[in-house]
Design a protein around this motif. Structure first.
Motif, PDB file in Angstrom:
ATOM      1  N   ASP A   1      27.672  -7.814  35.104  1.00 19.45           N
ATOM      2  CA  ASP A   1      28.186  -8.376  33.859  1.00 19.45           C
ATOM      3  C   ASP A   1      29.632  -7.912  33.644  1.00 19.45           C
ATOM      4  O   ASP A   1      30.163  -7.101  34.400  1.00 19.45           O
ATOM      5  CB  ASP A   1      27.293  -7.882  32.703  1.00 19.45           C
ATOM      6  N   PHE A   2      30.250  -8.450  32.597  1.00 17.63           N
ATOM      7  CA  PHE A   2      31.588  -8.016  32.204  1.00 17.63           C
ATOM      8  C   PHE A   2      31.508  -7.503  30.772  1.00 17.63           C
ATOM      9  O   PHE A   2      30.745  -8.029  29.968  1.00 17.63           O
ATOM     10  CB  PHE A   2      32.578  -9.186  32.305  1.00 17.63           C
ATOM     11  N   ARG A   3      32.279  -6.477  30.471  1.00 19.74           N
ATOM     12  CA  ARG A   3      32.244  -5.899  29.122  1.00 19.74           C
ATOM     13  C   ARG A   3      33.660  -5.920  28.528  1.00 19.74           C
ATOM     14  O   ARG A   3      34.655  -5.822  29.259  1.00 19.74           O
ATOM     15  CB  ARG A   3      31.751  -4.441  29.144  1.00 19.74           C
ATOM     16  N   LEU A   4      33.722  -6.006  27.216  1.00 18.42           N
ATOM     17  CA  LEU A   4      34.999  -5.962  26.492  1.00 18.42           C
ATOM     18  C   LEU A   4      35.036  -4.622  25.759  1.00 18.42           C
ATOM     19  O   LEU A   4      34.080  -4.267  25.046  1.00 18.42           O
ATOM     20  CB  LEU A   4      35.046  -7.120  25.489  1.00 18.42           C
ATOM     21  N   TYR A   5      36.135  -3.907  25.913  1.00 14.54           N
ATOM     22  CA  TYR A   5      36.128  -2.509  25.483  1.00 14.54           C
ATOM     23  C   TYR A   5      37.471  -2.096  24.906  1.00 14.54           C
ATOM     24  O   TYR A   5      38.525  -2.482  25.410  1.00 14.54           O
ATOM     25  CB  TYR A   5      35.807  -1.666  26.725  1.00 14.54           C
TER      26      TYR A   5
ATOM     27  N   PRO B   1      48.557  -4.575  13.651  1.00 15.15           N
ATOM     28  CA  PRO B   1      48.457  -4.407  15.107  1.00 15.15           C
ATOM     29  C   PRO B   1      47.134  -3.726  15.479  1.00 15.15           C
ATOM     30  O   PRO B   1      46.439  -3.194  14.609  1.00 15.15           O
ATOM     31  CB  PRO B   1      49.653  -3.512  15.428  1.00 15.15           C
ATOM     32  N   ARG B   2      46.831  -3.772  16.764  1.00 13.17           N
ATOM     33  CA  ARG B   2      45.576  -3.159  17.224  1.00 13.17           C
ATOM     34  C   ARG B   2      45.800  -2.493  18.580  1.00 13.17           C
ATOM     35  O   ARG B   2      46.732  -2.868  19.308  1.00 13.17           O
ATOM     36  CB  ARG B   2      44.464  -4.210  17.312  1.00 13.17           C
ATOM     37  N   ASP B   3      44.919  -1.576  18.907  1.00 12.58           N
ATOM     38  CA  ASP B   3      45.029  -0.921  20.209  1.00 12.58           C
ATOM     39  C   ASP B   3      44.543  -1.870  21.302  1.00 12.58           C
ATOM     40  O   ASP B   3      43.759  -2.787  21.040  1.00 12.58           O
ATOM     41  CB  ASP B   3      44.191   0.368  20.224  1.00 12.58           C
ATOM     42  N   ARG B   4      44.982  -1.577  22.479  1.00  7.61           N
ATOM     43  CA  ARG B   4      44.674  -2.396  23.639  1.00  7.61           C
ATOM     44  C   ARG B   4      43.164  -2.527  23.859  1.00  7.61           C
ATOM     45  O   ARG B   4      42.416  -1.554  23.684  1.00  7.61           O
ATOM     46  CB  ARG B   4      45.326  -1.697  24.836  1.00  7.61           C
ATOM     47  N   ILE B   5      42.740  -3.724  24.230  1.00  6.01           N
ATOM     48  CA  ILE B   5      41.352  -3.886  24.672  1.00  6.01           C
ATOM     49  C   ILE B   5      41.360  -4.401  26.109  1.00  6.01           C
ATOM     50  O   ILE B   5      42.334  -5.012  26.551  1.00  6.01           O
ATOM     51  CB  ILE B   5      40.513  -4.803  23.744  1.00  6.01           C
TER      52      ILE B   5
ATOM     53  N   ASP C   1      36.219  -0.059  35.686  1.00  4.19           N
ATOM     54  CA  ASP C   1      35.365   0.632  34.717  1.00  4.19           C
ATOM     55  C   ASP C   1      36.097   0.740  33.389  1.00  4.19           C
ATOM     56  O   ASP C   1      37.259   0.325  33.267  1.00  4.19           O
ATOM     57  CB  ASP C   1      34.940   2.004  35.229  1.00  4.19           C
ATOM     58  N   LYS C   2      35.444   1.312  32.394  1.00  2.24           N
ATOM     59  CA  LYS C   2      36.021   1.349  31.046  1.00  2.24           C
ATOM     60  C   LYS C   2      37.232   2.271  30.932  1.00  2.24           C
ATOM     61  O   LYS C   2      37.966   2.209  29.961  1.00  2.24           O
ATOM     62  CB  LYS C   2      34.949   1.692  30.010  1.00  2.24           C
ATOM     63  N   GLU C   3      37.456   3.116  31.921  1.00  7.62           N
ATOM     64  CA  GLU C   3      38.657   3.968  31.900  1.00  7.62           C
ATOM     65  C   GLU C   3      39.920   3.123  32.108  1.00  7.62           C
ATOM     66  O   GLU C   3      41.019   3.540  31.770  1.00  7.62           O
ATOM     67  CB  GLU C   3      38.599   5.026  33.021  1.00  7.62           C
TER      68      GLU C   3
ATOM     69  N   ILE D   1      35.057   1.861  21.766  1.00  8.20           N
ATOM     70  CA  ILE D   1      34.166   0.867  21.142  1.00  8.20           C
ATOM     71  C   ILE D   1      33.892  -0.258  22.140  1.00  8.20           C
ATOM     72  O   ILE D   1      34.834  -0.834  22.702  1.00  8.20           O
ATOM     73  CB  ILE D   1      34.800   0.224  19.884  1.00  8.20           C
ATOM     74  N   ASP D   2      32.609  -0.572  22.322  1.00  7.61           N
ATOM     75  CA  ASP D   2      32.231  -1.719  23.155  1.00  7.61           C
ATOM     76  C   ASP D   2      32.145  -2.948  22.250  1.00  7.61           C
ATOM     77  O   ASP D   2      31.358  -2.968  21.305  1.00  7.61           O
ATOM     78  CB  ASP D   2      30.880  -1.450  23.835  1.00  7.61           C
ATOM     79  N   LEU D   3      32.986  -3.949  22.544  1.00  8.68           N
ATOM     80  CA  LEU D   3      33.074  -5.129  21.673  1.00  8.68           C
ATOM     81  C   LEU D   3      32.342  -6.344  22.248  1.00  8.68           C
ATOM     82  O   LEU D   3      32.415  -7.434  21.692  1.00  8.68           O
ATOM     83  CB  LEU D   3      34.562  -5.499  21.486  1.00  8.68           C
ATOM     84  N   THR D   4      31.664  -6.163  23.391  1.00  2.00           N
ATOM     85  CA  THR D   4      31.092  -7.299  24.119  1.00  2.00           C
ATOM     86  C   THR D   4      30.130  -8.136  23.261  1.00  2.00           C
ATOM     87  O   THR D   4      30.292  -9.359  23.157  1.00  2.00           O
ATOM     88  CB  THR D   4      30.326  -6.801  25.371  1.00  2.00           C
ATOM     89  N   ASP D   5      29.143  -7.469  22.675  1.00  2.00           N
ATOM     90  CA  ASP D   5      28.118  -8.235  21.954  1.00  2.00           C
ATOM     91  C   ASP D   5      28.719  -8.953  20.754  1.00  2.00           C
ATOM     92  O   ASP D   5      28.402 -10.114  20.477  1.00  2.00           O
ATOM     93  CB  ASP D   5      26.975  -7.316  21.507  1.00  2.00           C
ATOM     94  N   GLU D   6      29.631  -8.236  20.075  1.00  2.00           N
ATOM     95  CA  GLU D   6      30.261  -8.835  18.889  1.00  2.00           C
ATOM     96  C   GLU D   6      31.091 -10.064  19.276  1.00  2.00           C
ATOM     97  O   GLU D   6      31.038 -11.114  18.618  1.00  2.00           O
ATOM     98  CB  GLU D   6      31.161  -7.780  18.251  1.00  2.00           C
ATOM     99  N   MET D   7      31.857  -9.937  20.370  1.00  3.37           N
ATOM    100  CA  MET D   7      32.706 -11.063  20.789  1.00  3.37           C
ATOM    101  C   MET D   7      31.849 -12.231  21.280  1.00  3.37           C
ATOM    102  O   MET D   7      32.140 -13.388  20.985  1.00  3.37           O
ATOM    103  CB  MET D   7      33.688 -10.611  21.884  1.00  3.37           C
ATOM    104  N   ARG D   8      30.780 -11.937  22.009  1.00  2.00           N
ATOM    105  CA  ARG D   8      29.918 -13.038  22.493  1.00  2.00           C
ATOM    106  C   ARG D   8      29.236 -13.732  21.321  1.00  2.00           C
ATOM    107  O   ARG D   8      29.127 -14.956  21.289  1.00  2.00           O
ATOM    108  CB  ARG D   8      28.869 -12.500  23.473  1.00  2.00           C
ATOM    109  N   SER D   9      28.802 -12.940  20.376  1.00  5.51           N
ATOM    110  CA  SER D   9      28.110 -13.529  19.233  1.00  5.51           C
ATOM    111  C   SER D   9      29.078 -14.388  18.404  1.00  5.51           C
ATOM    112  O   SER D   9      28.773 -15.524  18.027  1.00  5.51           O
ATOM    113  CB  SER D   9      27.499 -12.386  18.429  1.00  5.51           C
TER     114      SER D   9
END
Ligand code: SF4
Length: 312
Positions: free
Chosen positions: A66-70, A54-58, A118-120, A76-84
């Protein structure tokens, strides 16, 4: 008429793989049925960026333009990794016919993910795309892409099925067609299907074939035709467009029918327009008449059997 087998990219959790954040999967009866007729290429974008189960909520949040994945709990900001990852995966795809992605997911959703301010992630901003879903639509805007929730709507489902099976048909046919005569036959069989989506592109495809010369590059013509076909099916269709097609096909039989049959069909087209009768009923009647009057041209039209009856 044989029906082609679509290859579709599917969110792994919809294919009963226990990859969701909580270690569960999604059981959707239509997706289970669809698998009998399609080849699934499954992908879990979150597992592919090593989030584990399992994993914690993103979450997705809006940041300037822009939109960010967090992942809030681990900051942890996952945006660049997910886009790549998304770009690498999508660039590796070939010979596929569409996408079926999990709705409401911050990664897979195509329009109904919760996007926060926001990321909160305490204040909700709007509904939007997941990070992977957004890349799919950006890279393949003409390919049919739906989520399992939207497919509960019968019109959306029928439109999706027509598109994935028709794209599978052209993909498989193009492997066998090796001369302009073959392309003309394909075009003839798809005339009324294309008419229901985009008359201008139907004409453009006809004129591409008509302009073909002995010294033209056939592979180039096939590619242009394929792209026009797929983009044509991405056009918005409507009851009015389908009605136009039904009336055209009806015109092949109307003078052979008795007045009661004629009037009954016309009354059913009005009921179709008013949502009392569905498109399939009218198509089945036209199919019966094409068998009765042995009209080979109409019987070969793909719109009469665009996808397996079992799928609804
Ligand atoms: S919605 Fe997408 S990212 Fe989430 S579990 Fe399903 S496949 Fe994986």
């Amino acid at each position: 008429m044989t029906i082609a087998k679509p290859k579709i990219v599917v969110s792994a959790c919809l294919d009963l793989q226990p990859v969701r954040y909580n270690g569960l999967f999604v059981k959707d009866d239509f997706v289970i049925k669809l698998k009998n007729y399609c080849e699934f290429i499954t992908i879990c974008p979150e597992l592919s960026v090593n989030l584990g189960v399992p994993r914690d909520r993103i979450i997705v949040y809006k940041s300037d333009d822009d939109f960010r994945l967090y992942q809030t709990s681990k900051n942890i900001d996952l945006t660049d990794e997910m886009r790549s990852f998304s770009n690498k995966f999508l660039n590796s795809l070939s010979g596929f016919d569409g996408f079926l992605l999990k709705g409401k997911s911050p990664s897979c959703a195509i329009g109904n993910a919760l996007v926060y301010k926001d990321k909160e992630a305490k204040v909700y901003h709007a509904k939007g795309r997941g990070m992977f879903g957004a890349e799919v639509i950006k890279k393949f805007p003409n390919f049919p892409t739906e989520d399992e929730g939207r497919l509960k709507n019968v019109n959306i489902k029928q439109n999706y099925l027509i598109r994935i099976f028709s794209i599978a048909n052209i993909r498989e046919s193009m492997l066998k067609i090796n001369n302009i005569k073959g392309l003309m036959e394909f075009h003839r069989e798809n005339k009324y299907l294309l008419m229901a989506f985009n008359q201008q592109k139907l004409k453009a495809m006809g004129s591409l074939i008509a302009k073909y010369q002995k010294d033209s590059d056939f592979e180039e013509t096939k590619k242009t035709y394929f792209d026009l076909f797929v983009s044509s099916l991405a056009s918005r269709t409507s009851k009015g467009k389908y009605l136009n097609v039904l009336q055209h096909i009806f015109g092949y039989f109307s003078d052979k029918l008795n007045p009661n049959e004629r009037n009954y069909f016309i009354s059913l087209t009005e009921k179709y327009f008013n949502n009392i009768v569905d498109l399939k009923t009218l198509i089945e009647i036209l199919k019966i008449w094409s068998y009765r009057f042995e009209d080979k041209y109409i019987l070969e039209q793909t719109i009469l059997s665009p996808y397996p009856d079992d799928l609804g």
